[in-house]
Design a protein around this motif. Structure first.
Motif, PDB file in Angstrom:
ATOM      1  N   GLN A 139      38.993  67.178   1.788  1.00 35.17           N
ATOM      2  CA  GLN A 139      38.151  65.999   1.584  1.00 35.17           C
ATOM      3  C   GLN A 139      38.543  65.226   0.324  1.00 35.17           C
ATOM      4  O   GLN A 139      37.812  64.351  -0.131  1.00 35.17           O
ATOM      5  N   GLY A 140      39.693  65.561  -0.252  1.00 38.96           N
ATOM      6  CA  GLY A 140      40.215  64.797  -1.377  1.00 38.96           C
ATOM      7  C   GLY A 140      39.908  65.343  -2.759  1.00 38.96           C
ATOM      8  O   GLY A 140      40.213  64.693  -3.763  1.00 38.96           O
ATOM      9  N   PHE A 141      39.316  66.521  -2.842  1.00 43.02           N
ATOM     10  CA  PHE A 141      39.057  67.123  -4.149  1.00 43.02           C
ATOM     11  C   PHE A 141      40.360  67.650  -4.736  1.00 43.02           C
ATOM     12  O   PHE A 141      41.272  68.040  -4.013  1.00 43.02           O
ATOM     13  N   LYS A 142      40.417  67.669  -6.055  1.00 43.19           N
ATOM     14  CA  LYS A 142      41.551  68.231  -6.788  1.00 43.19           C
ATOM     15  C   LYS A 142      41.065  69.456  -7.553  1.00 43.19           C
ATOM     16  O   LYS A 142      39.948  69.467  -8.086  1.00 43.19           O
ATOM     17  N   LEU A 143      41.923  70.447  -7.605  1.00 43.93           N
ATOM     18  CA  LEU A 143      41.604  71.669  -8.330  1.00 43.93           C
ATOM     19  C   LEU A 143      41.735  71.423  -9.825  1.00 43.93           C
ATOM     20  O   LEU A 143      42.768  70.927 -10.286  1.00 43.93           O
ATOM     21  N   CYS A 144      40.686  71.732 -10.585  1.00 48.00           N
ATOM     22  CA  CYS A 144      40.732  71.618 -12.043  1.00 48.00           C
ATOM     23  C   CYS A 144      41.208  72.950 -12.642  1.00 48.00           C
ATOM     24  O   CYS A 144      42.163  72.991 -13.393  1.00 48.00           O
ATOM     25  N   HIS A 145      40.500  74.022 -12.295  1.00 52.28           N
ATOM     26  CA  HIS A 145      40.863  75.364 -12.769  1.00 52.28           C
ATOM     27  C   HIS A 145      39.981  76.395 -12.076  1.00 52.28           C
ATOM     28  O   HIS A 145      38.993  76.046 -11.418  1.00 52.28           O
ATOM     29  N   ARG A 146      40.343  77.631 -12.231  1.00 50.71           N
ATOM     30  CA  ARG A 146      39.491  78.701 -11.704  1.00 50.71           C
ATOM     31  C   ARG A 146      38.187  78.713 -12.480  1.00 50.71           C
ATOM     32  O   ARG A 146      38.143  78.344 -13.650  1.00 50.71           O
ATOM     33  N   SER A 147      37.143  79.138 -11.802  1.00 47.49           N
ATOM     34  CA  SER A 147      35.845  79.246 -12.470  1.00 47.49           C
ATOM     35  C   SER A 147      35.292  80.630 -12.189  1.00 47.49           C
ATOM     36  O   SER A 147      35.695  81.298 -11.233  1.00 47.49           O
ATOM     37  N   TYR A 148      34.395  81.052 -13.039  1.00 46.85           N
ATOM     38  CA  TYR A 148      33.832  82.387 -12.920  1.00 46.85           C
ATOM     39  C   TYR A 148      32.337  82.307 -13.149  1.00 46.85           C
ATOM     40  O   TYR A 148      31.886  81.655 -14.081  1.00 46.85           O
ATOM     41  N   GLN A 149      31.596  82.956 -12.281  1.00 45.20           N
ATOM     42  CA  GLN A 149      30.147  83.013 -12.436  1.00 45.20           C
ATOM     43  C   GLN A 149      29.728  84.471 -12.469  1.00 45.20           C
ATOM     44  O   GLN A 149      30.211  85.275 -11.666  1.00 45.20           O
ATOM     45  N   GLU A 150      28.833  84.791 -13.383  1.00 48.16           N
ATOM     46  CA  GLU A 150      28.330  86.157 -13.469  1.00 48.16           C
ATOM     47  C   GLU A 150      27.070  86.261 -12.628  1.00 48.16           C
ATOM     48  O   GLU A 150      26.156  85.447 -12.746  1.00 48.16           O
ATOM     49  N   LYS A 151      27.050  87.235 -11.756  1.00 43.58           N
ATOM     50  CA  LYS A 151      25.889  87.494 -10.893  1.00 43.58           C
ATOM     51  C   LYS A 151      25.594  88.988 -10.941  1.00 43.58           C
ATOM     52  O   LYS A 151      26.435  89.795 -10.522  1.00 43.58           O
ATOM     53  N   ARG A 152      24.453  89.342 -11.486  1.00 38.72           N
ATOM     54  CA  ARG A 152      24.031  90.738 -11.545  1.00 38.72           C
ATOM     55  C   ARG A 152      25.121  91.666 -12.091  1.00 38.72           C
ATOM     56  O   ARG A 152      25.401  92.718 -11.538  1.00 38.72           O
ATOM     57  N   GLY A 153      25.771  91.211 -13.157  1.00 33.75           N
ATOM     58  CA  GLY A 153      26.776  92.036 -13.811  1.00 33.75           C
ATOM     59  C   GLY A 153      28.168  91.995 -13.197  1.00 33.75           C
ATOM     60  O   GLY A 153      29.080  92.636 -13.696  1.00 33.75           O
ATOM     61  N   ARG A 154      28.349  91.240 -12.127  1.00 33.52           N
ATOM     62  CA  ARG A 154      29.673  91.104 -11.498  1.00 33.52           C
ATOM     63  C   ARG A 154      30.177  89.687 -11.730  1.00 33.52           C
ATOM     64  O   ARG A 154      29.407  88.735 -11.715  1.00 33.52           O
ATOM     65  N   VAL A 155      31.454  89.553 -11.913  1.00 29.10           N
ATOM     66  CA  VAL A 155      32.055  88.241 -12.104  1.00 29.10           C
ATOM     67  C   VAL A 155      32.614  87.785 -10.761  1.00 29.10           C
ATOM     68  O   VAL A 155      33.466  88.452 -10.172  1.00 29.10           O
ATOM     69  N   ILE A 156      32.087  86.659 -10.276  1.00 34.42           N
ATOM     70  CA  ILE A 156      32.492  86.095  -8.990  1.00 34.42           C
ATOM     71  C   ILE A 156      33.455  84.939  -9.272  1.00 34.42           C
ATOM     72  O   ILE A 156      33.111  83.995  -9.981  1.00 34.42           O
ATOM     73  N   MET A 157      34.645  85.011  -8.705  1.00 37.56           N
ATOM     74  CA  MET A 157      35.671  84.002  -8.950  1.00 37.56           C
ATOM     75  C   MET A 157      35.526  82.847  -7.974  1.00 37.56           C
ATOM     76  O   MET A 157      35.211  83.027  -6.806  1.00 37.56           O
ATOM     77  N   GLY A 158      35.747  81.640  -8.482  1.00 38.58           N
ATOM     78  CA  GLY A 158      35.720  80.438  -7.666  1.00 38.58           C
ATOM     79  C   GLY A 158      36.691  79.428  -8.234  1.00 38.58           C
ATOM     80  O   GLY A 158      37.586  79.773  -9.018  1.00 38.58           O
ATOM     81  N   TYR A 159      36.488  78.156  -7.862  1.00 43.06           N
ATOM     82  CA  TYR A 159      37.390  77.091  -8.286  1.00 43.06           C
ATOM     83  C   TYR A 159      36.586  75.850  -8.639  1.00 43.06           C
ATOM     84  O   TYR A 159      35.846  75.342  -7.809  1.00 43.06           O
ATOM     85  N   LEU A 160      36.733  75.384  -9.869  1.00 43.25           N
ATOM     86  CA  LEU A 160      36.106  74.124 -10.248  1.00 43.25           C
ATOM     87  C   LEU A 160      36.985  73.008  -9.687  1.00 43.25           C
ATOM     88  O   LEU A 160      38.200  72.980  -9.948  1.00 43.25           O
ATOM     89  N   MET A 161      36.376  72.119  -8.920  1.00 39.54           N
ATOM     90  CA  MET A 161      37.104  71.043  -8.267  1.00 39.54           C
ATOM     91  C   MET A 161      36.407  69.731  -8.543  1.00 39.54           C
ATOM     92  O   MET A 161      35.196  69.694  -8.772  1.00 39.54           O
ATOM     93  N   LYS A 162      37.181  68.637  -8.500  1.00 41.70           N
ATOM     94  CA  LYS A 162      36.638  67.319  -8.817  1.00 41.70           C
ATOM     95  C   LYS A 162      37.229  66.289  -7.863  1.00 41.70           C
ATOM     96  O   LYS A 162      38.381  66.392  -7.452  1.00 41.70           O
ATOM     97  N   LYS A 163      36.413  65.291  -7.545  1.00 46.25           N
ATOM     98  CA  LYS A 163      36.872  64.168  -6.749  1.00 46.25           C
ATOM     99  C   LYS A 163      36.367  62.890  -7.387  1.00 46.25           C
ATOM    100  O   LYS A 163      35.164  62.716  -7.598  1.00 46.25           O
ATOM    101  N   LEU A 164      37.296  61.964  -7.681  1.00 40.45           N
ATOM    102  CA  LEU A 164      36.917  60.652  -8.184  1.00 40.45           C
ATOM    103  C   LEU A 164      36.614  59.757  -6.987  1.00 40.45           C
ATOM    104  O   LEU A 164      37.351  59.767  -5.995  1.00 40.45           O
ATOM    105  N   LEU A 165      35.538  58.997  -7.088  1.00 34.73           N
ATOM    106  CA  LEU A 165      35.130  58.129  -5.971  1.00 34.73           C
ATOM    107  C   LEU A 165      35.521  56.681  -6.221  1.00 34.73           C
ATOM    108  O   LEU A 165      35.726  56.261  -7.315  1.00 34.73           O
TER     109      LEU A 165
END
Length: 165
Positions: A139-165
Motif C-alpha cells: 500500500q506504499g508504506f516504507k520501512l523505517c526500522h525494526r520496532s520492539y514492543q514489550e508485552k508481559r515481559g516478552r519483546v515482540i518484534m515488528g516494523y515501524l513503517m511510514k507513508k507520506l500522503l
C-alpha cells in the motif's frame, strides 16, 4: 456480503474476541506460542475495546450473511489515532482467521486511507507485525526500522513503517 461500517459499541465484545483469535492463529513461523500468549493471554474486556475504539477513528468489516445474536458478524477491524501527538498512527488492523486471505485487511486499510486524505493528514505510521508488513508495503508504506514492543515481559518484534500522503 461484506460491508465496512463505522465502529459501534455493540461490537466491542466481538472485536475483543477477534483480536485474541487472530493473534493465536498466527503461524509460529512469525511469532512463537509464548509471544502470542504475551500479546494476548485472553480476550480483554468489552469495556477496554470500546474505550480504545471510541477514542480513535475505527471501522469494522461485517459479514451480513452471518448473524450472531441478531447482528452481522464482525470479521475485521482497523483504527487510527486522531490525537495531536499520535495523529495518523494506525493502532490496529486485525482480520478473523476464517476470513483471512479475502482482501478484508486491504479494504479496511483503503477505507482508512480515504478518510485520512479527506481529513488532510500528511502521513501515516504503523508498527506492523511480521505478518502485516507485506500488506503495508503493498500500500506504499516504507520501512523505517525494526520496532520492539514489550508485552508481559516478552519483546515482540515488528516494523515501524511510514507513508507520506
Amino acid at each position: 456480503m461484506f460491508s465496512v461500517i463505522a465502529y459501534q459499541a455493540g461490537y466491542a465484545t466481538s472485536v475483543s474476541q477477534l483480536f485474541h483469535d487472530a493473534i493465536h492463529a498466527i503461524d509460529e513461523v512469525h511469532y512463537s506460542f509464548e509471544d502470542k500468549s504475551a500479546w494476548s493471554s485472553k480476550p480483554r474486556s468489552a469495556y477496554h475495546w470500546h474505550k480504545r475504539m471510541s477514542r480513535s477513528k475505527a471501522w469494522l468489516m461485517i459479514d451480513e450473511s452471518m448473524l450472531i445474536d441478531g447482528q452481522p458478524k464482525c470479521c475485521g477491524f482497523i483504527n487510527i489515532e486522531t490525537g495531536f501527538y499520535t495523529q495518523g498512527y494506525i493502532d490496529s488492523l486485525y482480520v478473523h482467521p476464517a476470513y483471512q486471505g479475502k482482501g478484508i485487511a486491504k479494504t479496511l486499510y483503503q477505507t482508512l486511507e480515504q478518510w485520512v486524505v479527506e481529513q488532510g493528514y500528511r502521513e501515516l505510521t504503523v508498527d506492523a507485525s511480521s505478518l502485516s508488513k507485506a500488506l503495508f508495503l503493498s500500500q506504499g508504506f516504507k520501512l523505517c526500522h525494526r520496532s520492539y514492543q514489550e508485552k508481559r515481559g516478552r519483546v515482540i518484534m515488528g516494523y515501524l513503517m511510514k507513508k507520506l500522503l
